[in-house]
Design a protein around this motif. Structure first.
Motif, mmCIF file in Angstrom:
data_model
loop_
_atom_site.group_PDB
_atom_site.id
_atom_site.type_symbol
_atom_site.label_atom_id
_atom_site.label_comp_id
_atom_site.label_asym_id
_atom_site.label_seq_id
_atom_site.Cartn_x
_atom_site.Cartn_y
_atom_site.Cartn_z
ATOM 1 N N GLN A 127 -8.591 -17.577 -9.334
ATOM 2 C CA GLN A 127 -9.363 -16.741 -10.254
ATOM 3 C C GLN A 127 -8.584 -16.550 -11.552
ATOM 4 O O GLN A 127 -7.378 -16.315 -11.542
ATOM 5 C CB GLN A 127 -9.655 -15.386 -9.626
ATOM 6 C CG GLN A 127 -10.618 -14.528 -10.433
ATOM 7 C CD GLN A 127 -10.948 -13.240 -9.722
ATOM 8 O OE1 GLN A 127 -10.087 -12.604 -9.142
ATOM 9 N NE2 GLN A 127 -12.219 -12.842 -9.768
ATOM 10 N N VAL A 128 -9.278 -16.665 -12.677
ATOM 11 C CA VAL A 128 -8.660 -16.476 -13.984
ATOM 12 C C VAL A 128 -8.407 -14.980 -14.182
ATOM 13 O O VAL A 128 -9.334 -14.167 -14.119
ATOM 14 C CB VAL A 128 -9.562 -17.024 -15.108
ATOM 15 C CG1 VAL A 128 -8.960 -16.716 -16.472
ATOM 16 C CG2 VAL A 128 -9.753 -18.521 -14.937
ATOM 17 N N THR A 129 -7.145 -14.624 -14.395
ATOM 18 C CA THR A 129 -6.792 -13.214 -14.559
ATOM 19 C C THR A 129 -6.630 -12.810 -16.015
ATOM 20 O O THR A 129 -6.662 -11.619 -16.332
ATOM 21 C CB THR A 129 -5.478 -12.915 -13.809
ATOM 22 O OG1 THR A 129 -4.440 -13.782 -14.308
ATOM 23 C CG2 THR A 129 -5.648 -13.163 -12.314
ATOM 24 N N ALA A 130 -6.461 -13.792 -16.916
ATOM 25 C CA ALA A 130 -6.308 -13.451 -18.338
ATOM 26 C C ALA A 130 -6.588 -14.666 -19.198
ATOM 27 O O ALA A 130 -6.209 -15.793 -18.846
ATOM 28 C CB ALA A 130 -4.904 -12.923 -18.625
ATOM 29 N N VAL A 131 -7.268 -14.449 -20.326
ATOM 30 C CA VAL A 131 -7.475 -15.465 -21.356
ATOM 31 C C VAL A 131 -6.972 -14.863 -22.661
ATOM 32 O O VAL A 131 -7.513 -13.858 -23.131
ATOM 33 C CB VAL A 131 -8.954 -15.863 -21.481
ATOM 34 C CG1 VAL A 131 -9.126 -16.929 -22.563
ATOM 35 C CG2 VAL A 131 -9.487 -16.376 -20.147
ATOM 36 N N HIS A 132 -5.943 -15.445 -23.236
ATOM 37 C CA HIS A 132 -5.247 -14.828 -24.362
ATOM 38 C C HIS A 132 -5.695 -15.316 -25.734
ATOM 39 O O HIS A 132 -5.146 -14.879 -26.746
ATOM 40 C CB HIS A 132 -3.735 -15.061 -24.227
ATOM 41 C CG HIS A 132 -3.150 -14.462 -22.993
ATOM 42 N ND1 HIS A 132 -3.098 -13.113 -22.769
ATOM 43 C CD2 HIS A 132 -2.594 -15.050 -21.889
ATOM 44 C CE1 HIS A 132 -2.536 -12.865 -21.594
ATOM 45 N NE2 HIS A 132 -2.229 -14.029 -21.034
ATOM 46 N N VAL A 133 -6.672 -16.237 -25.804
ATOM 47 C CA VAL A 133 -7.086 -16.788 -27.102
ATOM 48 C C VAL A 133 -8.602 -16.820 -27.211
ATOM 49 O O VAL A 133 -9.317 -16.720 -26.206
ATOM 50 C CB VAL A 133 -6.526 -18.213 -27.314
ATOM 51 C CG1 VAL A 133 -5.017 -18.189 -27.451
ATOM 52 C CG2 VAL A 133 -6.952 -19.135 -26.167
#
Length: 403
Positions: free
Chosen positions: A75-81
């Motif tokens: 699971q994706v926990t963070a997208v920074h862009v």
């Protein structure tokens, strides 16, 4: 109350108008009076040799682009862009749940520590067995010497046969103990090799787990700009599924479609002018970097990639034109200043034999910065107005000055 006769009022109005006209005066840019010849500059139309060029259209793309995908599931926990963000090489862009990978790292580390402890135990056992072997060899040597001495005494009948047999038995026991110690050491060394193999496997497991942990953080392979984002926080990442697209915006190229018939005009390394419509038809000097070896069977064309220098305003997907030189051709051309454009109709004024300007509709072709090809409407030898056309009407008398 006095009243004025109508004739007197009209005369006064005419006088006022004449007075205003006299005060206004004239200047050199005032339109010529009706019937007066208009001063113009003309040019005789003649055929000239001009560059024959082939134009190919294409799209601006980055030389280097990277589609980033996950190498693991989670699971994706963070997208920074976001799209349009600039990133630096190595910057963390997306994070994926790392709990399973972290547990695997701990498990692999524990396995390696266990293998290391087993190796230490085996080494201690081998050291003890080697000491036992040394002692057994000493006992065997003593037993052999004693047996040999008893054998000589037996020959002189100084000892009995039974005493000699006892020494012989002791010698055999000591020799057997030496062989037993050697076999034990060999077995322990074999076990050590097995433990070493376990250590290698544990080390590989640790390295694999560490690499898997790095896959939980997707980083930028180079500095550039995010042009597409295909993932959001909370989504499930799977191996091979695109997450982000990054373009290296330091180097762009025009990928132009060139017809097969004109492929021979293009060579790698050729300088080619490129025009970018969205930048005001900006001219950029490009250079052919690559030529596709295969043609598209549908369009009968091939792709030519033209490297472009760093230019502000370039971005992925914008339209561009490449201008390839084919040679020279003969053409009738007129200056751009001669054109009279009214909607979609383009005309020029041609001075006839009576010194009058005649408006002619023309068909234009290719153009350069200051001249335009004329495909029809004028003939070689015609005198075309190139300065002053804005003051003319069809049939107006002109006073021409040849250029």
């Amino acid at each position: 109350m006095n009243s004025m006769k109508p004739g007197v009022v009209l005369a006064a109005a005419i006088a006022i108008a004449l007075s205003v006209t006299a005060c206004t005066g004239t200047d050199e840019h005032q339109a010529p009076a009706a019937g007066e010849a208009v001063r113009v500059t003309t040019e005789v139309v003649s055929a000239s040799s001009v560059a024959d060029r082939y134009e190919a259209v294409g799209t601006v793309n980055p030389k280097v682009t990277s589609v980033l995908a996950s190498e693991t599931m989670g699971q994706v926990t963070a997208v920074h862009v976001r799209e349009g963000d600039r990133v630096r090489a190595g910057q963390v862009l997306v994070e994926i749940d790392a709990r399973a990978a972290t547990a695997q790292v701990s498990k692999a580390g524990a396995g390696r520590r266990e293998a290391e402890q087993s190796l230490e135990e085996v080494d201690r056992s081998i050291a003890a067995a080697e000491q036992s072997l040394t002692a057994a060899e000493a006992q065997a040597n003593l037993a052999r010497v004693t047996r040999d001495r008893y054998a000589k005494l037996l020959e002189r009948r100084s000892v009995s046969r039974q005493e000699f047999d006892e020494m012989e038995a002791r010698h055999r026991v000591a020799a057997a103990q030496v062989e037993s110690a050697k076999s034990s050491i060999a077995a322990m060394r074999s076990r050590r090799r097995a433990v070493e193999a376990r250590m290698d496997q544990a080390g590989a497991d640790v390295q694999s787990a560490a690499i898997a942990l790095t896959h939980q953080r997707v980083t930028a392979p180079f500095a550039g700009i995010v042009t597409k984002k295909s993932v959001e926080k909370g989504a499930m990442a799977t191996p091979g599924t695109p997450l982000l697209t990054i373009d290296d915006d330091r180097a762009y190229r025009l990928e132009a479609s060139v017809e097969e018939a004109f492929a021979g005009l293009v060579n790698v390394g050729d300088a080619v002018p490129v025009f970018i419509a969205s930048l005001g038809d900006l001219r950029i000097e490009g250079r052919v970097g690559e030529i596709s070896p295969a043609s598209d069977p549908a369009s009968r064309s091939l792709i030519v990639k033209i490297d472009l220098p760093a230019t502000p305003g370039l971005r992925t997907g914008i339209f561009g034109r490449a201008d390839f030189l084919r040679g020279e051709r003969s053409a009738l051309t007129v200056p751009r200043s001669a054109l009279v454009e009214r909607g979609q109709i383009v005309s020029v004024y041609v001075v006839d034999g009576e010194g009058k300007a005649r408006l002619r509709v023309i068909t234009t072709g290719k153009s350069t910065a200051d001249r335009v090809d004329v495909l029809s409407g004028v003939a070689e030898g015609d005198r075309v107005v190139v300065v002053g056309a804005d003051q003319l009407t069809d049939g107006r008398t002109v006073s021409e000055t040849p250029r």
